[in-house]
Design a protein around this motif. Structure first.
Motif, PDB file in Angstrom:
ATOM      1  N   ALA A   2       0.815  -1.217   0.000  1.00 44.12           N
ATOM      2  CA  ALA A   2       0.000   0.000   0.000  1.00 44.12           C
ATOM      3  C   ALA A   2       0.851   1.271   0.000  1.00 44.12           C
ATOM      4  N   PHE A   3       1.901   1.315   0.815  1.00 42.53           N
ATOM      5  CA  PHE A   3       2.712   2.525   0.916  1.00 42.53           C
ATOM      6  C   PHE A   3       3.530   2.747  -0.343  1.00 42.53           C
ATOM      7  N   LEU A   4       4.078   1.667  -0.908  1.00 42.11           N
ATOM      8  CA  LEU A   4       4.887   1.797  -2.114  1.00 42.11           C
ATOM      9  C   LEU A   4       4.029   2.278  -3.289  1.00 42.11           C
ATOM     10  N   LYS A   5       2.816   1.733  -3.410  1.00 41.28           N
ATOM     11  CA  LYS A   5       1.916   2.172  -4.474  1.00 41.28           C
ATOM     12  C   LYS A   5       1.611   3.670  -4.356  1.00 41.28           C
ATOM     13  N   LEU A   6       1.352   4.119  -3.131  1.00 37.76           N
ATOM     14  CA  LEU A   6       1.048   5.541  -2.931  1.00 37.76           C
ATOM     15  C   LEU A   6       2.252   6.403  -3.283  1.00 37.76           C
ATOM     16  N   CYS A   7       3.446   5.984  -2.872  1.00 36.80           N
ATOM     17  CA  CYS A   7       4.659   6.753  -3.169  1.00 36.80           C
ATOM     18  C   CYS A   7       4.900   6.852  -4.672  1.00 36.80           C
ATOM     19  N   GLN A   8       4.606   5.800  -5.401  1.00 34.94           N
ATOM     20  CA  GLN A   8       4.793   5.834  -6.849  1.00 34.94           C
ATOM     21  C   GLN A   8       3.817   6.812  -7.503  1.00 34.94           C
ATOM     22  N   ARG A   9       2.580   6.855  -6.998  1.00 29.47           N
ATOM     23  CA  ARG A   9       1.631   7.845  -7.503  1.00 29.47           C
ATOM     24  C   ARG A   9       2.113   9.255  -7.199  1.00 29.47           C
ATOM     25  N   ALA A  10       2.661   9.464  -6.000  1.00 29.88           N
ATOM     26  CA  ALA A  10       3.141  10.784  -5.603  1.00 29.88           C
ATOM     27  C   ALA A  10       4.325  11.227  -6.459  1.00 29.88           C
ATOM     28  N   LEU A  11       5.191  10.307  -6.819  1.00 26.53           N
ATOM     29  CA  LEU A  11       6.335  10.636  -7.670  1.00 26.53           C
ATOM     30  C   LEU A  11       5.885  11.113  -9.052  1.00 26.53           C
ATOM     31  N   ARG A  12       4.784  10.536  -9.557  1.00 21.84           N
ATOM     32  CA  ARG A  12       4.280  10.930 -10.876  1.00 21.84           C
ATOM     33  C   ARG A  12       3.486  12.223 -10.831  1.00 21.84           C
ATOM     34  N   ASP A  13       3.173  12.705  -9.632  1.00 26.70           N
ATOM     35  CA  ASP A  13       2.324  13.891  -9.490  1.00 26.70           C
ATOM     36  C   ASP A  13       2.916  14.816  -8.423  1.00 26.70           C
ATOM     37  N   PRO A  14       4.108  15.360  -8.652  1.00 25.78           N
ATOM     38  CA  PRO A  14       4.835  16.102  -7.610  1.00 25.78           C
ATOM     39  C   PRO A  14       4.172  17.399  -7.171  1.00 25.78           C
ATOM     40  N   GLU A  15       3.211  17.920  -7.939  1.00 23.70           N
ATOM     41  CA  GLU A  15       2.556  19.175  -7.578  1.00 23.70           C
ATOM     42  C   GLU A  15       1.459  18.987  -6.541  1.00 23.70           C
ATOM     43  N   GLN A  16       1.038  17.735  -6.311  1.00 25.96           N
ATOM     44  CA  GLN A  16      -0.018  17.446  -5.348  1.00 25.96           C
ATOM     45  C   GLN A  16       0.547  16.705  -4.132  1.00 25.96           C
ATOM     46  N   ARG A  17      -0.134  16.853  -3.002  1.00 25.09           N
ATOM     47  CA  ARG A  17       0.289  16.130  -1.806  1.00 25.09           C
ATOM     48  C   ARG A  17      -0.526  14.847  -1.668  1.00 25.09           C
ATOM     49  N   TYR A  18       0.132  13.788  -1.173  1.00 24.95           N
ATOM     50  CA  TYR A  18      -0.484  12.492  -0.957  1.00 24.95           C
ATOM     51  C   TYR A  18      -0.316  12.101   0.515  1.00 24.95           C
ATOM     52  N   ARG A  67      15.224  -2.878  -5.674  1.00 22.99           N
ATOM     53  CA  ARG A  67      15.143  -1.567  -6.324  1.00 22.99           C
ATOM     54  C   ARG A  67      15.592  -0.452  -5.386  1.00 22.99           C
ATOM     55  N   ALA A  68      16.235   0.573  -5.961  1.00 23.95           N
ATOM     56  CA  ALA A  68      16.560   1.771  -5.184  1.00 23.95           C
ATOM     57  C   ALA A  68      15.269   2.557  -4.955  1.00 23.95           C
ATOM     58  N   PHE A  69      15.049   2.986  -3.706  1.00 28.28           N
ATOM     59  CA  PHE A  69      13.791   3.656  -3.389  1.00 28.28           C
ATOM     60  C   PHE A  69      14.017   4.730  -2.338  1.00 28.28           C
ATOM     61  N   GLY A  70      13.309   5.852  -2.511  1.00 28.89           N
ATOM     62  CA  GLY A  70      13.270   6.912  -1.519  1.00 28.89           C
ATOM     63  C   GLY A  70      11.839   7.394  -1.370  1.00 28.89           C
ATOM     64  N   VAL A  71      11.505   7.957  -0.224  1.00 30.56           N
ATOM     65  CA  VAL A  71      10.141   8.428   0.025  1.00 30.56           C
ATOM     66  C   VAL A  71       9.996   9.852  -0.509  1.00 30.56           C
ATOM     67  N   PRO A  72       9.016  10.106  -1.374  1.00 31.97           N
ATOM     68  CA  PRO A  72       8.828  11.450  -1.937  1.00 31.97           C
ATOM     69  C   PRO A  72       8.510  12.489  -0.860  1.00 31.97           C
ATOM     70  N   ALA A  73       8.895  13.711  -1.126  1.00 28.93           N
ATOM     71  CA  ALA A  73       8.658  14.795  -0.170  1.00 28.93           C
ATOM     72  C   ALA A  73       7.196  15.201  -0.113  1.00 28.93           C
ATOM     73  N   ASN A  74       6.388  14.790  -1.092  1.00 29.76           N
ATOM     74  CA  ASN A  74       4.976  15.182  -1.099  1.00 29.76           C
ATOM     75  C   ASN A  74       4.064  14.086  -0.546  1.00 29.76           C
ATOM     76  N   VAL A  75       4.640  13.194   0.285  1.00 33.25           N
ATOM     77  CA  VAL A  75       3.847  12.161   0.959  1.00 33.25           C
ATOM     78  C   VAL A  75       3.817  12.462   2.457  1.00 33.25           C
TER      79      VAL A  75
END
Length: 460
Positions: A206-222, A266-274
């Motif tokens: 669940a968390f990884l899926k949300l982070c991937q959506r956030a990476l594709r949409d950096p102008e919005q907060r998740y 995979r290399a992974f980091g948590v987006p700043a908009n999550v």
């Protein structure tokens, strides 16, 4: 809406509205879109839903209609099920898909379902008649219920703007919840062409899926919303991500960090908009060390009981014109004051125990079915403490909420035999053979002194 990464845990005793806060936060991460026709509304409801979530929606929709049991043929004929099949371009083996999902998400202790490969969280079970039902009290379905209600309202009102796009994911932690469900793990996959064939693959949680959506949409907060975060082993659930969630270590920030995920590498980091929001029940002392483990990574916001939110009950007085008042806020404040004195602040009652009470009958039910059992558990059944909390100490036995079970049996054996069978059952039904107390039979019967408001005013 925050502009920087936010990690917050709402803490408090049971019934203080912590989960309600998560639902309110969810609204901030929801975009409401212009209304379109019912077919598009249905597609929006089912978008990105798993088969398990679609089947849950079918059960929830049928429960609204008063039907709890559903057989598989009825399930696959439901419009939600067919719409999901159409989205997946499926028209064959739908029955096998339904059976596979129902069985996979059945409880291990089920007496009617036998299967080796089960998911971590149980949602369904089968009755002896062969019909399936949704297991009760699944906290993670609260958001799904809300979205179903919004969908139904949108369909009923052609001017509605209830079409939405959610930028959050809500999960409920439990003892079996792990890294595999939250981050990534090896899980069973049902073949679309051969539903009876199950393979295993690395799937995002669940968390990884949300982070991937956030990476594709950096102008919005998740946001990830976690109910009962202290119910799971948080170090195991987050794994290597426990360091990455710190606000200053998010992607794009000066101290950004990445790690290689445990299963995929995979290399992974948590987006700043999550953002991360969670709830924690402070009454669970066995999990108290969790607070120290997360203190550096989260802000903790206390959610105390709020008696002022409660109403005043008007009880008609048959001896004079007018009515007596029972102030629920004073009842909760009085009980909690005495609870703090004897058991500590973590044993307090939240305002939710009396939130929906508007009549004397509802107050009586709340005391019998919720408040007194909660206090008994907190006091470990100690009669002296219970009678102090309920202001029973100076009262005659007949007016006590909690009575001494053993002395009642010794002194009331003769009178009990003279009571009607119904009253005997009520009395004996509340007697605890291994405890020292019983709930007053007149309170259970809503009679005698307990039909009068002044008894409850004594709790102030």
């Amino acid at each position: 809406m925050p502009t920087l990464p936010t990690n917050i845990i709402y803490t408090g005793v049971a019934g203080t509205g912590k989960t309600h806060r998560l639902l309110q936060i969810a609204q901030q991460y929801t975009d409401y879109l212009p209304h379109i026709d019912s077919e598009h509304l249905l597609m929006q409801l089912l978008q990105e839903r798993s088969w398990r979530e679609v089947i849950c929606l079918v059960f929830l929709e049928r429960q609204i209609q008063g039907q709890d049991l559903i057989k598989v043929p009825e399930l696959i004929e439901h419009e939600f099920f067919w719409a999901k099949a159409a989205q997946n371009e499926r028209d064959k083996h739908l029955g096998s898909t339904a059976w596979s999902v129902l069985q996979m998400h059945s409880p291990v202790e089920s007496k009617t379902v036998s299967i080796d490969n089960r998911a971590g969280q149980a949602y369904f079970d089968k009755s002896d008649s062969g019909a399936w039902y949704l297991l009760p009290d699944i906290a993670s379905l609260s958001v799904l219920k809300q979205q179903l209600q919004e969908y139904q309202q949108a369909c009923a009102d052609t001017t509605s703007t209830a079409l939405y796009q959610q930028r959050y994911s809500m999960v409920s932690f439990h003892q079996a919840y792990g890294y595999e469900e939250f981050v990534e793990g090896i899980r069973p996959v049902v073949s679309a062409n051969k539903p009876s064939q199950v393979s295993y693959d690395i799937q995002d949680g669940a968390f990884l899926k949300l982070c991937q959506r956030a990476l594709r949409d950096p102008e919005q907060r998740y946001a990830i919303l976690i109910d009962e975060i202290n119910r799971a082993n948080v170090s195991r659930v987050f794994g290597e991500l426990l360091s990455l969630i710190e606000p200053d270590k998010r992607l794009g920030l000066p101290n950004a960090m990445t790690v290689n995920l445990a299963y995929s590498g995979r290399a992974f980091g948590v987006p700043a908009n999550v953002d991360i929001y969670a709830t924690m029940n402070t009454q669970d002392h066995s999990l108290a060390p969790l607070d120290m483990a997360l203190r550096r990574r989260f802000r903790f916001i206390d959610c105390p009981p709020q008696p002022a939110l409660l109403s005043i009950i008007q009880v008609p007085d048959t001896t004079k014109s007018g009515a007596d008042e029972i102030d629920l806020s004073k009842i909760l404040s009085g009980i909690n004051t005495r609870v703090i004195q004897t058991l500590g602040s973590d044993a307090q009652l939240g305002h939710a125990f009396l939130w929906s009470v508007t009549t004397l009958e509802q107050l009586q039910s709340a005391l019998i079915e919720q408040i007194i059992p909660q206090l008994v558990q907190a006091a470990d059944g100690q009669l002296t403490i219970l009678q102090y909390i309920l202001n029973d100490e100076q009262q005659p036995t007949s007016a006590q909420f909690i009575q001494d079970h053993h002395s009642l049996l010794e002194t009331s054996d003769t009178s009990l035999r003279q009571q009607s069978p119904m009253n005997q059952n009520a009395f004996l039904g509340q007697s605890m053979s291994l405890s020292s107390y019983t709930i007053n039979a007149e309170l259970i019967a809503r009679s005698g002194e307990f039909a009068k408001p002044f008894v409850y005013q004594r709790l102030y």
